[in-house]
Design an enzyme around this catalytic site. Structure first.
Site, short mmCIF file in Angstrom:
data_model
loop_
_atom_site.label_atom_id
_atom_site.label_comp_id
_atom_site.label_asym_id
_atom_site.label_seq_id
_atom_site.Cartn_x
_atom_site.Cartn_y
_atom_site.Cartn_z
N GLY A 41 15.25 92.07 41.96
CA GLY A 41 16.00 93.33 42.10
C GLY A 41 17.34 92.99 42.73
O GLY A 41 17.39 92.31 43.76
N LYS A 42 18.41 93.49 42.10
CA LYS A 42 19.74 93.10 42.60
C LYS A 42 19.93 93.49 44.06
O LYS A 42 20.49 92.73 44.85
CB LYS A 42 20.82 93.72 41.72
CG LYS A 42 20.79 93.16 40.29
CD LYS A 42 21.88 93.71 39.43
CE LYS A 42 21.59 93.49 37.95
NZ LYS A 42 21.33 92.11 37.56
N ALA A 44 17.56 94.03 46.49
CA ALA A 44 16.74 93.20 47.39
C ALA A 44 17.25 91.75 47.40
O ALA A 44 17.27 91.11 48.46
CB ALA A 44 15.28 93.24 46.94
N ASP A 248 18.22 78.02 36.38
CA ASP A 248 18.06 79.46 36.12
C ASP A 248 19.18 80.21 36.86
O ASP A 248 19.26 80.13 38.08
CB ASP A 248 16.67 79.89 36.63
CG ASP A 248 16.44 81.39 36.53
OD1 ASP A 248 17.25 82.08 35.89
OD2 ASP A 248 15.43 81.86 37.10
N ASP A 254 23.98 87.58 42.57
CA ASP A 254 23.57 88.25 43.83
C ASP A 254 23.91 87.37 45.04
O ASP A 254 24.39 87.86 46.06
CB ASP A 254 22.07 88.55 43.80
CG ASP A 254 21.71 89.47 42.63
OD1 ASP A 254 22.52 90.35 42.30
OD2 ASP A 254 20.62 89.29 42.05
N ALA A 284 22.05 78.85 43.92
CA ALA A 284 21.01 79.78 43.43
C ALA A 284 20.65 79.49 41.97
O ALA A 284 19.61 79.96 41.50
CB ALA A 284 21.49 81.22 43.58
N GLY A 289 13.76 81.45 39.42
CA GLY A 289 13.43 82.66 40.17
C GLY A 289 14.62 83.25 40.90
O GLY A 289 15.63 82.56 41.11
N SER A 293 15.33 81.26 44.90
CA SER A 293 16.42 80.26 44.77
C SER A 293 17.60 80.54 45.70
O SER A 293 18.56 79.78 45.70
CB SER A 293 16.91 80.27 43.32
OG SER A 293 17.58 81.49 43.05
O1 RIB Z 1 20.40 89.95 39.37
C1 RIB Z 1 19.13 89.50 39.06
C2 RIB Z 1 18.14 90.62 39.13
O2 RIB Z 1 18.40 91.56 38.12
C3 RIB Z 1 16.70 90.19 38.92
O3 RIB Z 1 16.07 89.78 40.09
C4 RIB Z 1 16.07 91.41 38.26
O4 RIB Z 1 15.15 92.06 39.08
C5 RIB Z 1 17.24 92.32 37.88
O5 RIB Z 1 17.31 93.40 38.70
#
Ligand code: RIB
Length: 307
Positions: A41-42, A44, A248, A254, A284, A289, A293
């Site tokens: 999730g961007k 989190a 990856d 993020d 990262a 993952g 990462s």
């Molecule tokens: O930016 C990467 C994120 O985008 C991933 O972790 C995924 O959950 C999506 O929200």
């Protein structure tokens, strides 16, 4: 040294990741590797990234009351991210991102937002005091857009630094662009937001200038293997990417956003913060993952020693 205080209002997902030798074409079935799950999730990811880089972080968001929700909250806690404003929503599933990672580390993501769509103005209002007592707000677009804009308005009233990662891309009113201190899109997002197809440095400069002309103060356009472009009214600086072994790229953006924010809050110049962010994004990309990462402050210091 005083820790920068950051509030992240955004998404919390579980990522279901399959590494595949290629992306399937429409109608095609491709056999990939074993599926792995990672917290993502961007929102989190950016919260965990900032915390690992030494910031004091509070997360505002929602998870579902399914098997993933509790783990996602637990994972934020393990990473020292405050969860007082993370709600578990009854009868909702957590956000689920289906991610395919190709052999060269590029990714393709489809998100089922689930509980992320339940983040609302009332929850943000409950977090008003932490926003008021923070140094900065980081937001993205994986929760309802009106809530993102409401949060930006609130942070602006409290004169906080605002970092916007407009992902996934949405059209942004100029009035919002004017309130944001730093907008950090990638090439795809900049293309959708400006209507200028970003395919090289020249078009990246045009897209960034478009955002500046519409009222953005500073634009940091991430360009993948071509580094990033830092543009303000005064200057335009291109920083090259570091050469690394890409596994990856999920969450590289993020890591970049949070490292840039932490750098700025530590009073780095914008150029130095972008260099710092470039390293975080590169590191990262070297592991599979999203949150698995994200580098720590020590990882970045080690990297700097070895270049
Ligand atoms: O930016 C990467 C994120 O985008 C991933 O972790 C995924 O959950 C999506 O929200």
């Amino acid at each position: 040294m005083k820790k920068p205080k950051i509030v992240v209002v955004g998404s919390i997902n579980i990522d279901l990741v399959v590494k595949s030798y290629k992306f399937p074409l429409p109608g095609e079935t491709v056999i990939g590797n074993a599926m792995q799950t990672f917290p993502g999730g961007k929102g989190a990811n950016q919260a965990v990234a900032a915390s690992r880089l030494g910031a004091d972080v509070q997360m505002v968001g929602c998870v579902g009351d399914d098997v993933f929700g509790e783990d996602l909250i637990g994972n934020l806690k393990t990473n020292r991210v405050g969860t007082d404003f993370v709600r578990k929503i009854k009868d909702k599933s957590s956000g689920i991102a289906m991610i395919i990672v190709s052999e060269n580390g590029q990714n393709s993501i489809v998100l089922a937002p689930g509980a992320n769509m339940m983040v609302n103005k009332e929850l943000v209002e409950k977090a008003e005091n932490v926003i008021k007592n923070s140094d900065a707000l980081i937001v993205q677009f994986e929760i309802p857009l009106d809530v993102v804009f409401y949060t930006i308005d609130m942070a602006k009233t409290f004169k906080k630094k605002i970092f916007l990662n407009p992902a996934p891309a949405q059209k942004i009113p100029d009035a919002i662009l004017k309130k944001v201190d730093y907008i950090i899109p990638n090439e795809t997002e900049a293309t959708i937001i400006t209507g200028i197809q970003v395919k090289d440095l020249n078009t990246a400069q045009r897209a960034a200038s478009n955002l500046i002309n519409r009222g953005s103060k500073s634009v940091i356009l991430t360009l993948g293997e071509n580094g990033c472009l830092l543009v303000s009214e005064k200057e335009m600086i291109h920083l090259s990417a570091f050469s690394i072994n890409v596994v990856d790229t999920t969450s590289a953006g993020d890591a970049f956003v949070s490292a840039f924010a932490v750098g700025i809050l530590r009073n780095f110049t914008e150029k130095r913060a972008a260099e710092y962010a470039n390293i975080a994004g590169a590191l990262a990309s070297t592991k599979l993952g999203a949150q698995s990462s994200l580098p720590t402050r020590k990882d970045i210091e080690m990297f700097l020693k070895n270049i």
